[in-house]
Design a protein around this motif. Structure first.
Motif, short mmCIF file in Angstrom:
data_model
loop_
_atom_site.label_atom_id
_atom_site.label_comp_id
_atom_site.label_asym_id
_atom_site.label_seq_id
_atom_site.Cartn_x
_atom_site.Cartn_y
_atom_site.Cartn_z
N LEU A 62 1.17 -1.49 -0.03
CA LEU A 62 0.20 -0.19 0.07
C LEU A 62 0.69 1.34 -0.24
CD1 LEU A 62 -3.09 -1.18 2.66
CD2 LEU A 62 -2.94 -0.98 -0.08
N ILE A 63 2.13 1.16 0.84
CA ILE A 63 3.13 2.75 0.55
C ILE A 63 3.89 2.45 -0.40
CG2 ILE A 63 4.71 3.27 2.37
CD1 ILE A 63 4.46 2.34 4.32
N SER A 64 4.13 1.27 -0.74
CA SER A 64 4.53 1.69 -2.26
C SER A 64 3.93 2.15 -3.50
CB SER A 64 5.09 -0.10 -2.64
OG SER A 64 4.02 -0.91 -3.27
N ARG A 65 2.73 2.00 -3.44
CA ARG A 65 2.00 2.15 -5.07
C ARG A 65 1.46 4.14 -4.25
NH1 ARG A 65 2.51 -1.35 -8.87
NH2 ARG A 65 2.79 -3.42 -6.97
N ARG A 66 2.20 4.72 -3.04
CA ARG A 66 2.10 6.22 -3.43
C ARG A 66 2.77 6.64 -4.47
NH1 ARG A 66 2.61 7.28 3.46
NH2 ARG A 66 0.47 5.56 3.96
N PRO A 67 1.98 7.62 -5.08
CA PRO A 67 2.62 8.36 -6.12
C PRO A 67 3.91 9.45 -4.91
CG PRO A 67 0.48 9.68 -4.92
CD PRO A 67 0.59 8.39 -5.03
N PRO A 68 4.88 9.96 -5.97
CA PRO A 68 6.33 10.64 -5.54
C PRO A 68 5.34 11.62 -5.08
CG PRO A 68 6.32 9.82 -7.73
CD PRO A 68 5.07 9.74 -7.67
N ASP A 69 6.61 12.02 -3.88
CA ASP A 69 5.86 13.52 -3.86
C ASP A 69 7.41 14.47 -2.95
OD1 ASP A 69 7.45 12.03 -1.29
OD2 ASP A 69 5.16 12.29 -0.12
N LYS A 70 6.68 14.90 -2.52
CA LYS A 70 8.67 16.26 -2.41
C LYS A 70 9.57 15.39 -1.31
CE LYS A 70 9.72 20.72 -0.31
NZ LYS A 70 8.99 22.11 0.77
N GLU A 71 9.24 14.93 -0.60
CA GLU A 71 10.44 14.26 0.21
C GLU A 71 10.05 12.83 -0.63
OE1 GLU A 71 7.22 14.97 1.51
OE2 GLU A 71 8.10 16.46 3.03
N HIS A 72 9.53 12.50 -1.00
CA HIS A 72 10.44 10.92 -2.27
C HIS A 72 9.71 11.02 -3.87
CE1 HIS A 72 8.68 9.97 2.02
NE2 HIS A 72 9.62 9.05 2.16
N PRO A 73 10.48 12.09 -4.65
CA PRO A 73 10.27 12.37 -5.56
C PRO A 73 10.85 10.56 -6.83
CG PRO A 73 12.94 13.02 -5.08
CD PRO A 73 12.14 12.71 -3.62
N TYR A 74 11.03 10.04 -6.19
CA TYR A 74 11.41 8.71 -6.77
C TYR A 74 10.00 8.01 -6.55
CZ TYR A 74 16.01 10.40 -9.17
OH TYR A 74 16.77 10.91 -9.68
N GLY A 75 8.70 8.45 -5.51
CA GLY A 75 8.14 7.11 -5.32
C GLY A 75 8.30 6.95 -3.77
N HIS A 76 7.87 5.53 -3.80
CA HIS A 76 7.85 4.88 -2.31
C HIS A 76 7.58 3.26 -2.14
CE1 HIS A 76 5.37 8.35 -1.29
NE2 HIS A 76 6.17 8.53 0.08
#
Length: 313
Positions: A62-76
């Protein structure tokens, strides 16, 4: 199939795994305690850890499918590798604990002939249930490139062998070989520890941004695309995995007389050829003038890649 449908499928399989393991663990622990079977109880304890690993797998996917964000530009996507790491530690702990307890019982003679049909029934039920989980988890994990689900499926495959051993051990115990019960526990513990190491090693490779031998074809694809599109001297080529896809960085050279627009068209051509594989996460290309004299120690050139292939063969 899009990411939303993939998420739903993975979540559904993970929930099925959790509830199936709860059922199997309840039956085996109860039977093991009531009938004093070390092998069945150990199998039940192992399945109890599967409840934790299945839950970890669910959270990780579930976490890995989150889209990229400011802290994780390469995704999760690395969350799945972390989840698989946690699973490996849980499996290892269960294996060592089982090894210690089974060895102690075998040495001290704390075993007896089992009575009743329930120990055999619990082992048969476990084999059927674990086979079902292995099939749905492995096929789903491979289809949607879920590392944590594939790791959990390998644990299920391990459990199938263990439950089969439990069945054999209980059957032999019932015909008078009482010492087979703790002996099977020792054999099972060795299998558990081996699988834990395999899961740990595989996901360490991914977390270190390494590629397996069977994934090195992507470099050939990169150099082939550069040649087709007219790029000169592809170098500093670096490929890593983001989830189940490849993230590519590279430098290319073009004629110093070429304008920016034409150079950009070459990079677009390269990306188009690479993205035909449908396994590309992103491609970043830095353009340099032909015969650029610059010290660039990282990544691969075509010559270095070909040399590495020859050395391995």
């Amino acid at each position: 199939m899009n990411d939303i449908n993939a998420d739903k499928t993975i979540r559904k399989v993970a929930l099925i795994a959790v509830f199936t393991n709860i059922l199997l663990a309840s039956v085996k622990v109860t039977v093991g305690l009531v009938f004093k079977s070390m092998a069945v109880l150990a199998d039940g304890i192992d399945t109890s850890t599967d409840i934790l690993t299945s839950s970890t797998m669910l959270v990780a996917t579930l976490i890995s499918r989150r889209p990229p964000d400011k802290e994780h530009p390469y995704g999760h996507h690395k969350a799945e590798n972390i989840g698989a790491k946690i699973i490996s530690f849980v499996i290892f702990y269960a294996g060592v604990s089982l090894l210690v307890e089974s060895t102690k019982r075998l040495i001290t003679g704390q075993y007896e002939v089992l009575v009743g049909f329930w120990p055999l029934f619990a082992a048969i039920l476990s084999v059927g249930g674990k086979t079902f989980l292995f099939i749905i988890e492995y096929t789903t994990g491979k289809r949607y490139k879920s590392n944590s689900m594939v790791a959990e499926a390998k644990n299920m495959r391990n459990d199938i062998m263990m439950s089969s051993l439990v069945f054999i051990g209980v059957a032999l115990n019932k015909i008078g070989l009482a010492w087979m019960d703790p002996l099977v526990g020792i054999v099972m513990s060795g299998i558990i520890i081996k699988v834990a190491w395999e899961v740990f090693e595989e996901n360490t490779h991914d977390l270190m941004d390494g590629l397996k031998d069977e994934e090195m074809w992507i470099y050939e694809k990169v150099f082939e695309a550069c040649q087709k599109c007219g790029a000169l001297n592809p170098h500093k080529v670096r490929v890593r995995k983001v989830g189940g896809k490849f993230d590519i960085d590279m430098d290319i050279e073009v004629s110093g007389e070429m304008n920016v627009r034409d150079a950009h068209e070459i990079t677009k051509c390269i990306k188009k050829h690479l993205c035909e594989t449908k396994e590309i996460y992103d491609v970043v290309i830095h353009v340099e003038p032909e015969a650029n004299d610059e010290h660039e120690p990282f990544g691969l050139t075509k010559e270095a890649f070909e040399k590495g292939k020859k050395e391995k063969n």
